[in-house]
Design a protein around this motif. Structure first.
Motif, PDB file in Angstrom:
ATOM      1  N   ILE A 125      49.537  31.290  31.262  1.00  0.00           N
ATOM      2  CA  ILE A 125      48.499  30.498  31.918  1.00  0.00           C
ATOM      3  C   ILE A 125      47.194  31.294  31.950  1.00  0.00           C
ATOM      4  N   TYR A 126      47.344  32.601  32.121  1.00  0.00           N
ATOM      5  CA  TYR A 126      46.173  33.470  32.238  1.00  0.00           C
ATOM      6  C   TYR A 126      46.618  34.891  31.929  1.00  0.00           C
ATOM      7  N   ARG A 127      45.800  35.619  31.189  1.00  0.00           N
ATOM      8  CA  ARG A 127      46.132  37.003  30.835  1.00  0.00           C
ATOM      9  C   ARG A 127      44.837  37.801  30.748  1.00  0.00           C
ATOM     10  N   THR A 128      44.854  39.022  31.265  1.00  0.00           N
ATOM     11  CA  THR A 128      43.664  39.854  31.238  1.00  0.00           C
ATOM     12  C   THR A 128      44.054  41.320  31.398  1.00  0.00           C
ATOM     13  N   ASN A 129      43.220  42.197  30.870  1.00  0.00           N
ATOM     14  CA  ASN A 129      43.343  43.625  31.163  1.00  0.00           C
ATOM     15  C   ASN A 129      42.498  43.939  32.387  1.00  0.00           C
ATOM     16  N   PHE A 130      42.813  45.037  33.037  1.00  0.00           N
ATOM     17  CA  PHE A 130      42.004  45.421  34.188  1.00  0.00           C
ATOM     18  C   PHE A 130      41.958  46.934  34.325  1.00  0.00           C
ATOM     19  N   THR A 131      40.935  47.394  35.036  1.00  0.00           N
ATOM     20  CA  THR A 131      40.734  48.821  35.275  1.00  0.00           C
ATOM     21  C   THR A 131      41.167  49.165  36.684  1.00  0.00           C
ATOM     22  N   LEU A 132      41.905  50.266  36.812  1.00  0.00           N
ATOM     23  CA  LEU A 132      42.385  50.696  38.117  1.00  0.00           C
ATOM     24  C   LEU A 132      41.294  51.429  38.891  1.00  0.00           C
ATOM     25  N   PRO A 133      41.369  51.411  40.213  1.00  0.00           N
ATOM     26  CA  PRO A 133      40.463  52.247  41.009  1.00  0.00           C
ATOM     27  C   PRO A 133      40.703  53.725  40.714  1.00  0.00           C
ATOM     28  N   THR A 134      39.770  54.545  41.120  1.00  0.00           N
ATOM     29  CA  THR A 134      39.854  55.978  40.835  1.00  0.00           C
ATOM     30  C   THR A 134      41.079  56.620  41.461  1.00  0.00           C
ATOM     31  N   THR A 135      41.404  56.219  42.682  1.00  0.00           N
ATOM     32  CA  THR A 135      42.513  56.839  43.413  1.00  0.00           C
ATOM     33  C   THR A 135      43.634  55.827  43.654  1.00  0.00           C
ATOM     34  N   PRO A 136      44.869  56.307  43.834  1.00  0.00           N
ATOM     35  CA  PRO A 136      45.983  55.399  44.128  1.00  0.00           C
ATOM     36  C   PRO A 136      45.743  54.625  45.423  1.00  0.00           C
ATOM     37  N   GLY A 137      46.343  53.443  45.502  1.00  0.00           N
ATOM     38  CA  GLY A 137      46.219  52.659  46.725  1.00  0.00           C
ATOM     39  C   GLY A 137      46.601  51.209  46.493  1.00  0.00           C
ATOM     40  N   THR A 138      46.577  50.433  47.567  1.00  0.00           N
ATOM     41  CA  THR A 138      46.838  49.002  47.493  1.00  0.00           C
ATOM     42  C   THR A 138      45.598  48.295  46.960  1.00  0.00           C
ATOM     43  N   VAL A 139      45.785  47.438  45.982  1.00  0.00           N
ATOM     44  CA  VAL A 139      44.651  46.758  45.349  1.00  0.00           C
ATOM     45  C   VAL A 139      44.886  45.243  45.339  1.00  0.00           C
ATOM     46  N   SER A 140      43.800  44.517  45.148  1.00  0.00           N
ATOM     47  CA  SER A 140      43.886  43.063  45.057  1.00  0.00           C
ATOM     48  C   SER A 140      43.419  42.604  43.688  1.00  0.00           C
ATOM     49  N   LEU A 141      43.929  41.438  43.278  1.00  0.00           N
ATOM     50  CA  LEU A 141      43.523  40.833  42.015  1.00  0.00           C
ATOM     51  C   LEU A 141      43.347  39.346  42.263  1.00  0.00           C
ATOM     52  N   SER A 142      42.106  38.890  42.133  1.00  0.00           N
ATOM     53  CA  SER A 142      41.792  37.488  42.395  1.00  0.00           C
ATOM     54  C   SER A 142      42.062  36.638  41.154  1.00  0.00           C
ATOM     55  N   LEU A 143      42.607  35.445  41.379  1.00  0.00           N
ATOM     56  CA  LEU A 143      42.843  34.497  40.292  1.00  0.00           C
ATOM     57  C   LEU A 143      41.696  33.494  40.177  1.00  0.00           C
ATOM     58  N   ALA A 144      40.502  33.912  40.602  1.00  0.00           N
ATOM     59  CA  ALA A 144      39.350  33.011  40.585  1.00  0.00           C
ATOM     60  C   ALA A 144      39.020  32.519  39.179  1.00  0.00           C
ATOM     61  N   GLN A 145      39.306  33.341  38.149  1.00  0.00           N
ATOM     62  CA  GLN A 145      38.983  32.958  36.775  1.00  0.00           C
ATOM     63  C   GLN A 145      40.145  32.272  36.067  1.00  0.00           C
ATOM     64  N   ALA A 146      41.283  32.183  36.739  1.00  0.00           N
ATOM     65  CA  ALA A 146      42.448  31.526  36.148  1.00  0.00           C
ATOM     66  C   ALA A 146      42.398  30.022  36.415  1.00  0.00           C
TER      67      ALA A 146
END
Length: 260
Positions: A125-146
């Motif tokens: 349905i939707y596929r993308t690459n993404f860049t991680l933040p500099t340091t480890p941690g909990t992150v979010s990913l919005s499906l606004a473009q899906a």
């Protein structure tokens, strides 16, 4: 001083005392708690029932903890983890929800990361690459473009992390599920009575709407990082779904999506 002057002075003095008393009363009133709504909001407990959105304990196949070969990825104390109930299915009222996961690697340790959203027949349905933040941690990913999620349909989502520059080794990955749900008229009515952010979060959590509750709480926590009540809410919500190991992990923000 004649009698008329004495009465006039006495009258002025009495008026002054009365005026000062009124000012003092007003200031005391301003110092009181602002409203019963705010007091009631502080008494709210944000708890999440361990069940899927259809009211059962049935989950979905997958793994919220990182699986696959570690490859060239460095050893970590806490593995790649999806922030989702143990049923591995989370619901949302939004057509474009925000998903959450914990990344244990620094961006310098990772060659690439990929996200994909599929239907139950494994169609992309939707596929993308993404860049991680500099340091480890909990992150979010919005499906606004899906594409918008359809109500009552279940979608599986993957996060794959490659630590080999040539992507020769299998990635570390997580696979979880998301479902968009519609509120009943009765629940819509209840939601309209929620006048504070914590009341809305409590409503979503109590009704098993995981992604909506988690995202609103994360935004509130980011806006008030020193608020003890909100930090306790975050800890309670993660504890309710068995993610105690992520309570003390930092929230690193939203990942940067890259169009393919």
């Amino acid at each position: 001083m004649n009698k008329e002057q004495y009465c006039l002075i006495k009258l002025c003095f009495t008026f002054t005392l009365t005026f000062l008393g009124l000012i003092n009363y007003s200031l005391l009133g301003l110092a009181q708690p602002t409203s019963s709504t705010e007091r009631n909001s502080e008494q709210i407990q944000i708890r999440f029932p361990q069940q899927s959105s259809d009211g059962s304990s049935r989950g979905r196949p997958g793994g919220r903890g990182g699986t696959g070969s570690r490859g060239d990825c460095p050893p970590v104390d806490v593995q790649l983890t999806a922030l989702i109930p143990s049923s591995n299915l989370g619901s949302s009222v939004e057509a474009h929800p925000t998903l959450w996961f914990y990344i244990p690697y620094k961006s310098s340790e990772v060659a690439g990361a990929e996200f994909s959203l599929q239907d139950e027949q494994n169609n992309d349905i939707y596929r993308t690459n993404f860049t991680l933040p500099t340091t480890p941690g909990t992150v979010s990913l919005s499906l606004a473009q899906a594409p918008p999620l359809e109500i009552n349909k279940k979608y599986q989502w993957y996060v794959k992390v490659y630590c080999s520059q040539q992507k020769l080794s299998a990635p570390v990955f997580i696979r979880s599920w998301v479902q968009r749900v519609a509120l009943t008229p009765e629940l819509e009515k209840q939601l309209k009575t929620a006048t504070t952010p914590r009341e809305r979060i409590a409503f979503y959590a109590q009704n098993g709407i995981w992604y909506s509750a988690l995202t609103e709480l994360a935004k509130l926590r980011a806006a008030q990082p020193q608020n003890t009540t909100i930090n306790n809410d975050w800890a309670s919500l993660l504890r309710d779904v068995g993610l105690e190991n992520l309570i003390q992990q930092p929230v690193s923000g939203e990942v940067n999506l890259q169009k393919k």
